[in-house]
Design an enzyme around this catalytic site. Sequence first.
Site, PDB file in Angstrom:
ATOM      1  CB  SER A   1      -4.365   1.857   3.851  1.00 21.15           C
ATOM      2  OG  SER A   1      -3.571   1.355   2.804  1.00 21.15           O
TER       3      SER A   1
ATOM      4  CE  LYS B   1      -1.591   3.959   2.750  1.00 19.13           C
ATOM      5  NZ  LYS B   1      -1.348   2.879   3.750  1.00 19.13           N
TER       6      LYS B   1
ATOM      7  CB  SER C   1      -0.955   0.013   1.200  1.00 21.80           C
ATOM      8  OG  SER C   1      -2.083  -0.784   0.941  1.00 21.80           O
TER       9      SER C   1
ATOM     10  CE  LYS D   1      -4.512   2.041  -0.720  1.00 25.03           C
ATOM     11  NZ  LYS D   1      -3.905   0.790  -0.258  1.00 25.03           N
TER      12      LYS D   1
END
EC number: 3.4.16.4
Length: 387
Positions: free
Chosen positions: A125, A231, A65, A68
């Site tokens: 997320s 993130k 993730s 992102k």
Amino acid sequence: MKKVVFTLISSALIFSLSLPTVNARETRTVDVELAKNALSSVIIEQDTGEVLYEKDARKKLPPASMTKIMTMLIIMEEIDKGNLKLDDKVMTSEYAASMGGSQIFLEPGEEMTVNEMLKGIAIASGNDASVAMAEKIAGTEEAFVNLMNNKAKSLGLKDTHFKNPTGLPAADHYSSAYDMAIMGRELLKHPLITKYTGTYEDYLRQNTEKQFWLVNTNKLVRFYPGADGLKTGFTAEARYCLTATAKKNNMRVVSVIMGAPTSKERNAQMSKLLDYAFNQYQVKQLIKQGDNVDKLSISKGKTKNVNVVTKSPVSVVLKKGEALNKVTKNIKLKKDLQAPIKKGQVVGELELKQGNRVLSTTDLVAKNNIPKAKWYDLFKRTIGGFN
């Protein structure tokens, strides 16, 4: 009085003077091993992009993730361009609602604002929110992925290729710790983003029966002083990953860990990386963002000149206790520019050098708009030249 020398080199005007800065070094020599149990890691300083520590930082790995970060970068650029507003409504397609993994449980046909979708992506997320935003911006997920890969190419990322905006497992979807750090650095050039990535908890669908509690997957924003992003990532293949950023004493760093065995180990090792950066290094800002550095002649403009300013701060990284020494500052301005000139338009670059080594390069931009002169403005200017 300092001696000023003007020369023409490769169609660029070079202006040189002495300026204090740090001794140049090809690499930062580190005699410690950090993030021992991770597959790769890196620390970079935000202003300069200088690598302070790295371990297999160019190794291609699944980013999960952390993908992102690029998704949010595209969103922030669309906002800055005026193509998106935070209060714009985003419709959730059946496809977006079908995303598995981490999500904010969007339903087909459900609408949220860009602001709410950003919360869902940055804090929780949300894969569903990521795809909904991708479709909002580019029409389809595939078209948005093309934007992601084009942006990666424009940033010079050699070890990155995306197949989706979420980081869900896919063949030929990879990045590296170094590339993720560069993406993080670019995202942080949009100051609004830390409003989202630095929030530990929030709510969606407030005052409804479907109120949804958001808790940041990045626990460092709560427990590490100065941390405000960026993130996390996890899949069985990628293991535990994190791109983190923190700021202390006017120094911001971006640090990445990929392939840690547990979330606890990931967070502990990231804290050590950040501690190392702040304990060992400091940043010396030589020129502030927006400082005037020169004037540039403009052809056919309502005014003859435009002030030239730095687009971003000009800084150098110092080892704590390290002395400053003389370097050269070169201002390279574009030639034969004609009006109209837009405020913020790149018109040259500022280069710091020591000997033959380039320490940093910063874009120079126009401070003001310079509209094109009317015919009578040019006529009066011509007549004035005969007085």
